[in-house]
Write a protein that holds these residues in place. Structure first.
Motif, mmCIF file in Angstrom:
data_model
loop_
_atom_site.group_PDB
_atom_site.id
_atom_site.type_symbol
_atom_site.label_atom_id
_atom_site.label_comp_id
_atom_site.label_asym_id
_atom_site.label_seq_id
_atom_site.Cartn_x
_atom_site.Cartn_y
_atom_site.Cartn_z
ATOM 1 N N ALA A 28 0.814 -1.215 0.000
ATOM 2 C CA ALA A 28 0.000 0.000 0.000
ATOM 3 C C ALA A 28 0.849 1.266 0.000
ATOM 4 N N GLY A 29 1.909 1.308 0.793
ATOM 5 C CA GLY A 29 2.724 2.513 0.887
ATOM 6 C C GLY A 29 3.352 2.924 -0.431
ATOM 7 N N VAL B 166 0.717 4.163 -2.896
ATOM 8 C CA VAL B 166 0.252 5.518 -2.595
ATOM 9 C C VAL B 166 1.297 6.543 -3.010
ATOM 10 N N VAL C 14 1.228 6.722 -6.995
ATOM 11 C CA VAL C 14 0.023 7.359 -7.534
ATOM 12 C C VAL C 14 -0.066 8.817 -7.094
ATOM 13 N N GLY C 15 0.253 9.095 -5.833
ATOM 14 C CA GLY C 15 0.192 10.468 -5.344
ATOM 15 C C GLY C 15 1.169 11.387 -6.050
ATOM 16 N N TRP D 265 2.211 6.443 7.734
ATOM 17 C CA TRP D 265 1.494 7.202 6.713
ATOM 18 C C TRP D 265 1.974 8.644 6.633
ATOM 19 N N VAL E 72 4.877 8.295 4.346
ATOM 20 C CA VAL E 72 4.400 8.084 2.980
ATOM 21 C C VAL E 72 3.961 9.408 2.359
ATOM 22 N N LEU E 73 3.249 10.222 3.126
ATOM 23 C CA LEU E 73 2.801 11.525 2.625
ATOM 24 C C LEU E 73 3.981 12.440 2.303
ATOM 25 N N VAL F 273 5.499 11.302 -0.918
ATOM 26 C CA VAL F 273 4.695 11.711 -2.079
ATOM 27 C C VAL F 273 5.144 13.093 -2.545
#
Length: 197
Positions: free
Chosen positions: A104-105, A108, A111-112, A163, A166-167, A170
């Protein structure tokens, strides 16, 4: 691996009679493994990991709970295909939970950063002028920063967590997409203006 002797001007009788070194030797062609089979096997492995990551909670919802009475169980015990750890948690369930984060990380992040790149790069390439200058300075600034070090510092300041990191990633990985999309849009815009003239 199959081999075939291909006809070649080097292996005819006239050249061979001349006595030139290396002339007259057969040319051997080797087949490479077919790419579609390799791609299919790789895609199957990724699909299995992705499905296991998504369904780990459905297949065994109580496997993540501790059972200290059980202790450590070896591999192959009924109900625990990979055994348990020292706290009695199922190792297969732990692998499924870890696979969910591992799938998932990065998904994300990819895609982000692509969405930010499409938005900002498209805006900069299409509008030009002030918007192009601001977006280009943003991309230059972020590319000049050490990405991993900045992600660690920001995650530490904001309280950490998977998360949050991860942000931050991104945002840090978006400038390459911004520049790519900006260049493609500017190329299309220059091509369309030349066609009108």
């Amino acid at each position: 691996m199959s081999q075939a002797i291909l006809p070649s001007p080097l292996n005819d009788g006239a050249n061979n009679a001349a006595g030139a070194p290396g002339v007259g030797l057969p040319v051997v062609a080797r087949r490479r493994p077919s790419a579609p089979l390799t791609v299919a096997v790789s895609a199957l492995i990724v699909l299995v990991v992705f499905v296991c990551a998504l369904l780990h909670g459905v297949l065994n919802p109580l496997a993540m709970e501790q059972d200290t009475r059980l202790g450590s169980v070896g591999i192959g015990v009924w109900g625990h295909a990979l055994g348990t750890d020292q706290l009695g948690r199922d190792v297969l369930a732990l692998l499924g939970a870890g696979a969910l984060s591992a799938v998932a990380g990065p998904l994300v992040v990819a895609v982000g950063s692509m969405l930010i790149g499409l938005l900002l790069g498209g805006l900069a390439g299409y509008r030009g002028g002030f918007a192009d200058g601001v977006v280009s300075r943003y991309a230059d600034l972020v590319l000049a920063l050490p990405a991993i070090l900045l992600a660690i510092v920001v995650a530490g300041v904001l309280g950490g967590g998977y998360w949050v990191t991860v942000l931050v990633l991104v945002v840090l990985f978006s400038p390459s997409d911004v520049r790519l999309v900006r260049g493609a849009v500017m190329e299309q815009m220059s091509g369309s203006s030349q066609m009108r003239v």
